[in-house]
Design an enzyme around this catalytic site. Structure first.
Site, mmCIF file in Angstrom:
data_model
loop_
_atom_site.group_PDB
_atom_site.id
_atom_site.type_symbol
_atom_site.label_atom_id
_atom_site.label_comp_id
_atom_site.label_asym_id
_atom_site.label_seq_id
_atom_site.Cartn_x
_atom_site.Cartn_y
_atom_site.Cartn_z
ATOM 1 N N HIS A 204 14.464 29.182 2.688
ATOM 2 C CA HIS A 204 15.842 28.672 2.779
ATOM 3 C C HIS A 204 16.044 27.324 2.108
ATOM 4 O O HIS A 204 17.144 26.804 2.100
ATOM 5 C CB HIS A 204 16.256 28.537 4.253
ATOM 6 C CG HIS A 204 15.536 27.430 4.962
ATOM 7 N ND1 HIS A 204 14.304 27.589 5.532
ATOM 8 C CD2 HIS A 204 15.858 26.130 5.148
ATOM 9 C CE1 HIS A 204 13.906 26.439 6.063
ATOM 10 N NE2 HIS A 204 14.824 25.536 5.846
HETATM 11 C C1 UD1 Z 1 19.254 22.426 6.877
HETATM 12 C C2 UD1 Z 1 18.434 21.184 6.533
HETATM 13 C C3 UD1 Z 1 17.025 21.581 6.150
HETATM 14 C C4 UD1 Z 1 16.382 22.419 7.234
HETATM 15 C C5 UD1 Z 1 17.277 23.593 7.593
HETATM 16 C C6 UD1 Z 1 16.716 24.303 8.783
HETATM 17 C C7 UD1 Z 1 19.724 19.364 5.488
HETATM 18 C C8 UD1 Z 1 19.984 18.631 4.228
HETATM 19 N N1 UD1 Z 1 19.008 20.491 5.386
HETATM 20 O O1 UD1 Z 1 19.322 23.212 5.723
HETATM 21 O O2 UD1 Z 1 16.232 20.413 5.983
HETATM 22 O O3 UD1 Z 1 15.152 22.902 6.759
HETATM 23 O O4 UD1 Z 1 18.601 23.110 7.925
HETATM 24 O O5 UD1 Z 1 17.107 25.625 8.847
HETATM 25 O O6 UD1 Z 1 20.139 18.921 6.527
HETATM 26 N N2 UD1 Z 1 25.038 28.498 7.444
HETATM 27 C C9 UD1 Z 1 25.647 29.481 8.172
HETATM 28 N N3 UD1 Z 1 25.467 29.466 9.536
HETATM 29 C C10 UD1 Z 1 24.751 28.525 10.185
HETATM 30 C C11 UD1 Z 1 24.145 27.518 9.436
HETATM 31 C C12 UD1 Z 1 24.291 27.513 8.053
HETATM 32 O O7 UD1 Z 1 26.311 30.344 7.637
HETATM 33 O O8 UD1 Z 1 24.656 28.579 11.429
HETATM 34 C C13 UD1 Z 1 25.189 28.518 5.965
HETATM 35 C C14 UD1 Z 1 26.465 27.825 5.490
HETATM 36 O O9 UD1 Z 1 26.910 28.471 4.340
HETATM 37 C C15 UD1 Z 1 25.951 26.466 5.102
HETATM 38 C C16 UD1 Z 1 24.563 26.806 4.534
HETATM 39 O O10 UD1 Z 1 24.099 27.863 5.359
HETATM 40 O O11 UD1 Z 1 26.789 25.828 4.173
HETATM 41 C C17 UD1 Z 1 23.584 25.683 4.545
HETATM 42 O O12 UD1 Z 1 23.523 25.080 5.832
HETATM 43 P P1 UD1 Z 1 23.142 23.530 5.951
HETATM 44 O O13 UD1 Z 1 23.068 23.150 7.366
HETATM 45 O O14 UD1 Z 1 24.000 22.714 5.052
HETATM 46 O O15 UD1 Z 1 21.707 23.462 5.303
HETATM 47 P P2 UD1 Z 1 20.412 24.344 5.567
HETATM 48 O O16 UD1 Z 1 20.094 25.042 4.291
HETATM 49 O O17 UD1 Z 1 20.547 25.140 6.797
HETATM 50 N N1 UDP Z 2 12.658 29.968 13.300
HETATM 51 C C1 UDP Z 2 13.189 30.853 14.216
HETATM 52 N N2 UDP Z 2 13.828 31.971 13.742
HETATM 53 C C2 UDP Z 2 13.935 32.244 12.410
HETATM 54 C C3 UDP Z 2 13.367 31.328 11.490
HETATM 55 C C4 UDP Z 2 12.740 30.186 11.972
HETATM 56 O O1 UDP Z 2 13.092 30.646 15.427
HETATM 57 O O2 UDP Z 2 14.524 33.269 12.056
HETATM 58 C C5 UDP Z 2 11.995 28.753 13.807
HETATM 59 C C6 UDP Z 2 10.569 28.574 13.344
HETATM 60 O O3 UDP Z 2 9.682 29.301 14.160
HETATM 61 C C7 UDP Z 2 10.396 27.073 13.469
HETATM 62 C C8 UDP Z 2 11.756 26.549 13.090
HETATM 63 O O4 UDP Z 2 12.667 27.629 13.281
HETATM 64 O O5 UDP Z 2 10.114 26.706 14.804
HETATM 65 C C9 UDP Z 2 11.758 26.125 11.668
HETATM 66 O O6 UDP Z 2 13.048 25.921 11.243
HETATM 67 P P1 UDP Z 2 13.501 26.111 9.734
HETATM 68 O O7 UDP Z 2 12.497 26.891 8.983
HETATM 69 O O8 UDP Z 2 14.886 26.593 9.785
HETATM 70 O O9 UDP Z 2 13.583 24.594 9.228
HETATM 71 P P2 UDP Z 2 12.499 23.570 8.659
HETATM 72 O O10 UDP Z 2 11.353 23.514 9.590
HETATM 73 O O11 UDP Z 2 12.167 24.008 7.291
HETATM 74 O O12 UDP Z 2 13.257 22.287 8.601
#
Ligand code: UD1
Ligand code: UDP
Length: 355
Positions: A204
Site C-alpha cells: 500500500h
Molecule cells: C497511511 C500512512 C502510511 C501507513 C498507512 C497504513 C501517511 C502519509 N501514510 O497511508 O504511512 O503505512 O496509512 O495503512 O499518513 N482509503 C479508504 N478508506 C480508508 C482509508 C483510506 O478508502 O479507510 C483510501 C482513500 O482513497 C485515501 C487513500 O486510501 O485517500 C489513502 O489513505 P491515506 O490515509 O491518505 O494514506 P494510506 O495510504 O492509508
Molecule cells: N493489518 C491488518 N489487516 C490487514 C492488513 C494489515 O490487521 O488487512 C495489520 C498488520 O497486521 C499490522 C498493521 O496492520 O499490525 C500494519 O499496518 P499497515 O500495513 O497498514 O501500515 P504500516 O505498518 O505500513 O504503517
C-alpha cells in the site's frame, strides 16, 4: 490525575495504541486519564472500527473526520481541529505513534501550544526523503520531548541528529500486541477457508501504488508466484484504486478485503512467507518466524535484513522472485531483538512520571 491525549488515525496506530490503553486501564486508572482522539484518517469499518471492537480499544473521545484527502488538506484540517481540542482539554502530554500524517499534525500542533510530546517508534529512519513517512517522522522527532525507541538503532539515529535527552529503549509495542492477542484471537471463516501453504502479501505504500511501473512490476511477480502457491492479498483501499486505474490483472491472486487483526494473526501463522511494503508487517513476519520480502528500497527495520531473515527488493520483479527462492530455505530465527513483550508497560511507567 495526569491527562494524556492520544492521537491516532491509521490502522497500525490502532494496533499499537491498543497495548498502551490496556496498560493504562488495567494498572494506572487512578493515576492517568487517557483522552483518545481518532483523526478519521482511516475510516472504512475494516480499516478502523474492527480494531476498536476486537482489540477492546476504548471508544475515541473525539473523531475528527479528516479521511480521504490529500496530504496538505488532511494535515491542515487535523491541525485546526486538534488545536481547538488541545486548548480545551489542556493535556499534560500528547502521545503519538509512528509516522503518519496524524502523527505529524498532532506533534506540530502540540509543539506550538508548548504541550510535551511523547513519540512511540521514535528514531526510525529510512534516509529517503521521497517517502512521506520519512518526512513525518523526522519532523515529529525534532519537536518530541520523550522518545520511545524499539532498539538502540533508532536511539542512535536520534543521537546523530542531536536529540540526546529522554531516550527510552523499550522494545516494540507491536510485539506486545502479537503476544497478547494471539492467545484470544478468533479468526473468521474468510481466512480459515483459504487454501494452505500460501504467500501472504500486503502492498500500500505511496512509492509503489502511485508509480505505475512499480505496481505493475510487483503484480507481475505475484502472478508468477501464484503458479506455484496461492498468493493471499488483503487489499488496502489505496492499492485497490490504483489497480483499477492501471488495469492490472489480479485474477490469479486470492484477493480479499482488508482483514481485522485476529484474521491477520491467523494469516501470519499459516503463511509460508510474507511479501510486503508495510512497516508493521515486516516485524510481524519476524515474530511469526516467517521470512519476509520487503518490497521497498530501504527499511527502517534494518535488524531483520541484517539477520538475513528479510531481503529488500524494491518493486523489481526479478529481485522479488530471486529473493523468494533465496528465503525458501531459511530455518533458523535468532532471539527476538524487539523487546520482551512488555514495551507498553515500560512506556506507561515512564509516562506516569513525566506526564
Ligand atoms: C497511511 C500512512 C502510511 C501507513 C498507512 C497504513 C501517511 C502519509 N501514510 O497511508 O504511512 O503505512 O496509512 O495503512 O499518513 N482509503 C479508504 N478508506 C480508508 C482509508 C483510506 O478508502 O479507510 C483510501 C482513500 O482513497 C485515501 C487513500 O486510501 O485517500 C489513502 O489513505 P491515506 O490515509 O491518505 O494514506 P494510506 O495510504 O492509508
Ligand atoms: N493489518 C491488518 N489487516 C490487514 C492488513 C494489515 O490487521 O488487512 C495489520 C498488520 O497486521 C499490522 C498493521 O496492520 O499490525 C500494519 O499496518 P499497515 O500495513 O497498514 O501500515 P504500516 O505498518 O505500513 O504503517
Amino acid at each position: 490525575m495526569r491527562k494524556i491525549l492520544t492521537v491516532i488515525g491509521a490502522r497500525p496506530q490502532f494496533i499499537k495504541a491498543a497495548t498502551i490503553s490496556r496498560v493504562i486501564k488495567e494498572k494506572y486508572s487512578n493515576k492517568i486519564k487517557e483522552i483518545i482522539v481518532h483523526t478519521g484518517q482511516h475510516y472504512d469499518a475494516n480499516m478502523s472500527d474492527i480494531f476498536f471492537t476486537e482489540m477492546e480499544i476504548p471508544k475515541p473521545d473525539y473523531y475528527l473526520n479528516v479521511g480521504g484527502k490529500s496530504h496538505a488538506e488532511m494535515t491542515g484540517d487535523m491541525l485546526t481541529k486538534l488545536e481547538k481540542l488541545m486548548l480545551e482539554e489542556k493535556p499534560d502530554v500528547v502521545l503519538v505513534y509512528g509516522d503518519t500524517n496524524s502523527t505529524l499534525a498532532a506533534a506540530l500542533c502540540a509543539s506550538k501550544l508548548l504541550i510535551p510530546i511523547a513519540h512511540i517508534e521514535a528514531g526510525m529512519r529510512a534516509y529517503n526523503k521521497n517517502i512521506p513517512e520519512e518526512i513525518n517522522r523526522v519532523m515529529v522527532d525534532h519537536v518530541t520531548n520523550h522518545f520511545f525507541c524499539t532498539t538502540d538503532v533508532p536511539a542512535n539515529n536520534l543521537r546523530k541528529e542531536g536529540l540526546v535527552d529522554n531516550i527510552n529503549i523499550v522494545g516494540d509495542v507491536m510485539y506486545d500486541a502479537v503476544l497478547f492477542y494471539k492467545e484470544i484471537a478468533q479468526p473468521t471463516a474468510t481466512v480459515k477457508n483459504l487454501p494452505d501453504d500460501f504467500y501472504l502479501v500486503t502492498c500500500h505504500r505511496q512509492e509503489n501504488t502511485d508509480n505505475k511501473d512499480n505496481l505493475i512490476s510487483i503484480f507481475k511477480a505475484l502472478e508468477i508466484l501464484s503458479k506455484n502457491s496461492p498468493v493471499v492479498l488483503p487489499l488496502h483501499p489505496r492499492t485497490k484504486k490504483y489497480i483499477a486505474e492501471y488495469g492490472i490483472d489480479i485474477s490469479s491472486l486470492n484477493i480479499i478485503e482488508p482483514v481485522g487483526y485476529f484474521d491477520m494473526l491467523y494469516l501470519l501463522e499459516h503463511s509460508k512467507m510474507v511479501l510486503t511494503d508495510s512497516g508493521g508487517l515486516q516485524k510481524e513476519a519476524y515474530y511469526f518466524e516467517k521470512p519476509v520480502i520487503i518490497m521497498r528500497d530501504q527499511t527502517e527495520w534494518l535488524e531483520i535484513v541484517e539477520q538475513g531473515l528479510g531481503i529488500l527488493t524494491g518493486a523489481d520483479k526479478g529481485k522479488i522472485l530471486d529473493a523468494v527462492s533465496k528465503l525458501h530455505d531459511i530455518k533458523s530465527f535468532k532471539a527476538n531483538i524487539y523487546g520482551d513483550g512488555r514495551a507498553a508497560e515500560k512506556i506507561v511507567a515512564v509516562l506516569s512520571k513525566v506526564a
